[in-house]
Enzyme design. Structure first.
Site, PDB file in Angstrom:
ATOM      1  N   LYS A   1       1.218  -1.191  -0.075  1.00 13.54           N
ATOM      2  CA  LYS A   1      -0.100  -0.055   0.130  1.00 13.54           C
ATOM      3  C   LYS A   1       0.630   0.870   0.015  1.00 13.54           C
ATOM      4  O   LYS A   1       1.793   1.122   0.953  1.00 13.54           O
ATOM      5  CB  LYS A   1      -0.248  -0.496   1.432  1.00 13.54           C
ATOM      6  CG  LYS A   1      -1.724   1.205   1.028  1.00 13.54           C
ATOM      7  CD  LYS A   1      -2.725   1.288   2.380  1.00 13.54           C
ATOM      8  CE  LYS A   1      -3.098   2.367   2.712  1.00 13.54           C
ATOM      9  NZ  LYS A   1      -4.821   2.275   3.440  1.00 13.54           N
TER      10      LYS A   1
ATOM     11  N   LYS B   1      -2.627  -1.518  -4.026  1.00 14.28           N
ATOM     12  CA  LYS B   1      -3.110  -0.294  -3.594  1.00 14.28           C
ATOM     13  C   LYS B   1      -2.550   1.211  -3.542  1.00 14.28           C
ATOM     14  O   LYS B   1      -1.227   0.617  -3.198  1.00 14.28           O
ATOM     15  CB  LYS B   1      -4.182  -0.605  -2.562  1.00 14.28           C
ATOM     16  CG  LYS B   1      -4.847   0.824  -1.678  1.00 14.28           C
ATOM     17  CD  LYS B   1      -5.317   0.802  -0.972  1.00 14.28           C
ATOM     18  CE  LYS B   1      -6.337   2.037  -0.728  1.00 14.28           C
ATOM     19  NZ  LYS B   1      -6.576   2.088   0.819  1.00 14.28           N
TER      20      LYS B   1
HETATM   21  C1  PBG Z   1      -7.326   3.873   5.648  1.00 11.01           C
HETATM   22  C2  PBG Z   1      -7.481   3.796   4.127  1.00 11.01           C
HETATM   23  C3  PBG Z   1      -7.540   4.170   3.404  1.00 11.01           C
HETATM   24  C4  PBG Z   1      -8.476   3.474   2.582  1.00 11.01           C
HETATM   25  C5  PBG Z   1      -8.447   2.078   2.829  1.00 11.01           C
HETATM   26  N1  PBG Z   1      -8.164   2.130   3.849  1.00 11.01           N
HETATM   27  C6  PBG Z   1      -7.195   5.934   3.106  1.00 11.01           C
HETATM   28  C7  PBG Z   1      -5.801   6.281   3.517  1.00 11.01           C
HETATM   29  O1  PBG Z   1      -4.647   4.857   3.055  1.00 11.01           O
HETATM   30  O2  PBG Z   1      -5.345   7.299   4.091  1.00 11.01           O
HETATM   31  C8  PBG Z   1      -8.257   4.318   0.630  1.00 11.01           C
HETATM   32  C9  PBG Z   1      -9.491   3.510   0.017  1.00 11.01           C
HETATM   33  C10 PBG Z   1      -9.819   4.589  -1.189  1.00 11.01           C
HETATM   34  O3  PBG Z   1      -9.051   6.364  -1.367  1.00 11.01           O
HETATM   35  O4  PBG Z   1     -10.206   3.980  -2.087  1.00 11.01           O
HETATM   36  N2  PBG Z   1      -7.218   2.678   6.622  1.00 11.01           N
END
Ligand code: PBG
Length: 324
Positions: free
Chosen positions: A196, A249
């Site tokens: 991520k 991601k």
């Molecule tokens: C937070 C989380 C995020 C997303 C999923 N879980 C945002 C972040 O890490 O700040 C983003 C998903 C999206 O943008 O569609 N744990």
């Protein structure tokens, strides 16, 4: 002109193209993310995600039934915690009567076969909007992992099929797996957000949950987007620690990473087509600059072609409609 090979023969018409097509999307490829709110009859359209709503539990159940009827077999839950529930411990995250826990039960009750995946991270519950516990301006790893373990156990207890840690703390997959085993939740799966990246494409999501970081950024836990080898290291470690499914991601700017991860692992790979990727397509379609329907299918097909077995996407319903 004499040509030994004429590649256009296999593109002559739709029939022959369908015979040789390499990548096809199907409804069960999609994971539908859902935003949940307290209250009744709430259907709040997220300003930066036109056409996408945050529903209270009643509306969520209707939505989940619709998704099921379309052939979608999994949902990924995110809740919006009220401001007064937020602190620096995350304790609302494992409240047995919390919004997440009630939503899990309501969905499993209404549709036992729908695969319920739950987000595991502290940001919706954090006064700082960070995925972990903050001490002296730092996001501290080990106390956060303890909190994530409690959160995962409470989701499992409420009936979640798969917990999905999205926080990027070190060692959380192993700790969660161990706790699930010790507490006899031996049927609960783990989908790890393994690679991520610290990405600008999460902006609209943070609007949806009111969870933008109050200070700094997430670069001490999410990955540097210039890094490739690190994605493999993170993913292999999560598998070793017990992840059933791994995730890359965002998706579209990371197709190379999806492919490398796919080639390196023997578990299903998912990719998250995130909120900012949704917003970009919506915005340019609204301006009349691209064709929305075609963009949806081309983007999702490219993510699958890159190697994703599963795709979390806000376009899940649109894609199923376009495919049928
Ligand atoms: C937070 C989380 C995020 C997303 C999923 N879980 C945002 C972040 O890490 O700040 C983003 C998903 C999206 O943008 O569609 N744990």
């Amino acid at each position: 002109m004499f040509l030994q090979r004429r590649n256009r023969i296999l593109r002559t018409n739709a029939s022959i193209r369908s015979l040789v097509s390499e990548t096809t999307l199907k409804p069960a490829d999609f994971i539908a993310p859902l935003f949940i709110d307290e209250g009744e009859n709430v259907a709040f359209e997220i300003p930066s995600m036109p056409g996408y709503y945050r529903y209270s539990i009643d509306g969520t159940i209707k939505e989940v039934k619709l998704l099921w009827s379309m052939g979608i077999r999994s949902v990924l839950l995110f809740v919006k915690a009220a401001d007064e529930m937020k602190d620096n411990t995350g304790k609302e995250a494992w409240n047995p009567d919390g919004l997440m826990q009630r939503t899990i039960k309501a969905i499993k009750n209404a549709l036992p076969e729908m695969i319920v995946m739950t987000d595991v991270a502290l940001d919706p519950y954090s006064v700082y909007g960070h995925d972990g516990i903050v001490e002296d301006g730092e996001i501290v790893n080990d106390p956060t992992v303890e909190a994530l373990v409690k959160m995962s156990l409470s989701h499992a207890k409420a009936g979640a099929d798969i917990v999905a840690p999205s926080d990027m703390m070190d060692g959380r997959i192993g700790a969660i797996r161990e706790a699930l085993e010790q507490n006899n939740y031996i049927k609960t799966g783990i989908m790890a957000y393994s690679a991520k990246y610290a990405s600008c494409f999460y902006g609209p999501f943070r609007d949806a949950l009111d969870s933008a970081p109050g200070f700094g950024d997430k670069k001490t836990y999410q990955m540097d987007y210039g890094n490739r080898i690190e994605a493999i290291k993170e993913t292999l470690m999560d598998i070793e620690e017990g992840a059933d499914i791994v995730m890359v991601k965002p998706a579209m700017a990371y197709l190379d990473i999806i492919r490398e991860v796919k080639n390196a692992v023997d578990v299903p790979v998912s990719a998250y087509h995130v909120s900012g990727e949704y917003a970009m397509i919506k915005a340019s379609a609204k301006m009349g600059w691209i064709n929305e329907d075609k963009a949806i299918l081309e983007c999702l097909t490219s993510i699958k072609r890159a190697g994703a077995d599963l795709i979390a996407t806000y376009f899940a319903k649109d894609a199923v409609k376009l495919l049928s």
